[in-house]
Scaffold this active site. Structure first.
Site, PDB file in Angstrom:
ATOM      1  N   ASP A   1      18.193  33.376  66.754  1.00 19.18           N
ATOM      2  CA  ASP A   1      17.692  32.000  66.698  1.00 19.18           C
ATOM      3  C   ASP A   1      18.281  31.254  65.503  1.00 19.18           C
ATOM      4  O   ASP A   1      18.501  31.846  64.447  1.00 19.18           O
ATOM      5  CB  ASP A   1      16.165  32.023  66.603  1.00 19.18           C
ATOM      6  CG  ASP A   1      15.537  30.689  66.945  1.00 19.18           C
ATOM      7  OD1 ASP A   1      16.208  29.860  67.582  1.00 19.18           O
ATOM      8  OD2 ASP A   1      14.372  30.477  66.571  1.00 19.18           O
TER       9      ASP A   1
ATOM     10  N   ASN B   1      16.104  28.647  78.865  1.00 18.02           N
ATOM     11  CA  ASN B   1      17.215  27.924  78.243  1.00 18.02           C
ATOM     12  C   ASN B   1      17.948  26.979  79.194  1.00 18.02           C
ATOM     13  O   ASN B   1      18.735  26.134  78.750  1.00 18.02           O
ATOM     14  CB  ASN B   1      18.226  28.902  77.634  1.00 18.02           C
ATOM     15  CG  ASN B   1      17.745  29.553  76.357  1.00 18.02           C
ATOM     16  OD1 ASN B   1      18.215  30.628  75.992  1.00 18.02           O
ATOM     17  ND2 ASN B   1      16.794  28.932  75.665  1.00 18.02           N
TER      18      ASN B   1
END
Length: 249
Positions: free
Chosen positions: A29, A77
């Site tokens: 991340d 996503n």
């Protein structure tokens, strides 16, 4: 993957080889934030993130960690900007094509898990080729979660078991954790001992929900493109200071 880092190439002396996690999972991340901080487009963060993943894979291999699983692209996503999603699909394909020869030379066995049939056809082909070519390699097991969601995986397992019961091949009374394991995308792979999440976010983001039952979780504020061997060293040192009880006293 042609130049080995000279810093911390061998296991740091303050780490116990016998107490290393055998399987490390990572939520990579912070790529977008890394790029934004530098006035770059988000896609540049993803490109730098590839280098961090390659370096971590080599580090795990150098230090004697048997398996690495990376969360590359989640089922959620797809909700990102179309330009970014298309770039990621192209990036995955290009990196696979470029790095396959090196993975073969370094004895890496790569595997992709997730709903792969929803990916672009050309990427599916590269994934299939990389898994086929490396399937007999005996080195580190490198798993890439792509179009993966933990809840979706559990639904997939339930559907598969229901079909087996409906066809008479499986007695419902015999269903236990071992049966469930056989239908997971990660079937045959040990569960992670350590989950690392970069960028400081305190959540697991639908990643390996079944498999993470007893994983130790380590969160660092380091953004993924900046995650290096020193950062990994800190994560492992923290891991080795814990006492894993697996629900016992």
């Amino acid at each position: 993957m042609t130049i080995k880092p000279v810093i911390l190439e061998t296991l740091p002396p303050d780490l116990d080889q016998q107490r290393l996690p055998q399987h490390v999972a990572v939520i990579m991340d912070g790529n977008g934030r890394w790029a934004k901080q530098r006035g770059m487009p988000r896609i540049m963060g993803h490109q730098r993130g590839v280098d961090s993943l390659k370096n971590l894979l080599r580090c795990c291999d150098d230090w004697g960690i048997a398996a690495l699983t990376a969360y590359a692209f989640s089922t959620e996503n797809w909700g990102r900007p179309l330009e970014e999603v298309e770039f990621l699909m192209t990036l995955f394909e290009r990196v696979l094509r470029r790095e396959l020869k090196e993975m073969m030379a370094e004895n890496v066995r790569i595997r992709f898990v997730g709903n792969l049939t929803s990916l672009p056809r050309s990427l599916q082909d590269e994934i299939a080729r990389s898994m086929e070519d490396t399937k007999n390699n005996t080195g580190i097991r490198f798993t890439v979660a792509t179009n993966y969601g933990g809840r979706q995986e559990i639904v997939h397992v339930c559907q598969a078991i229901a079909r087996e019961v409906q066809s008479g091949k499986l007695d419902p009374e015999t269903i236990d954790e071992g049966v469930v394991e056989k239908y997971l995308y990660t079937e045959g792979l040990s569960h992670p001992d350590l989950l690392i999440r970069t960028s400081g976010e305190l959540r697991i983001s639908n990643f390996l929900l079944w498999q993470m039952a007893y994983a130790e979780i380590y969160v660092t504020s380091t953004l993924w493109p900046d995650f290096d061997r020193q950062a990994f060293h800190l994560a492992l040192r923290d891991y080795q200071q814990r006492h894993r009880r697996f629900g016992k006293v």
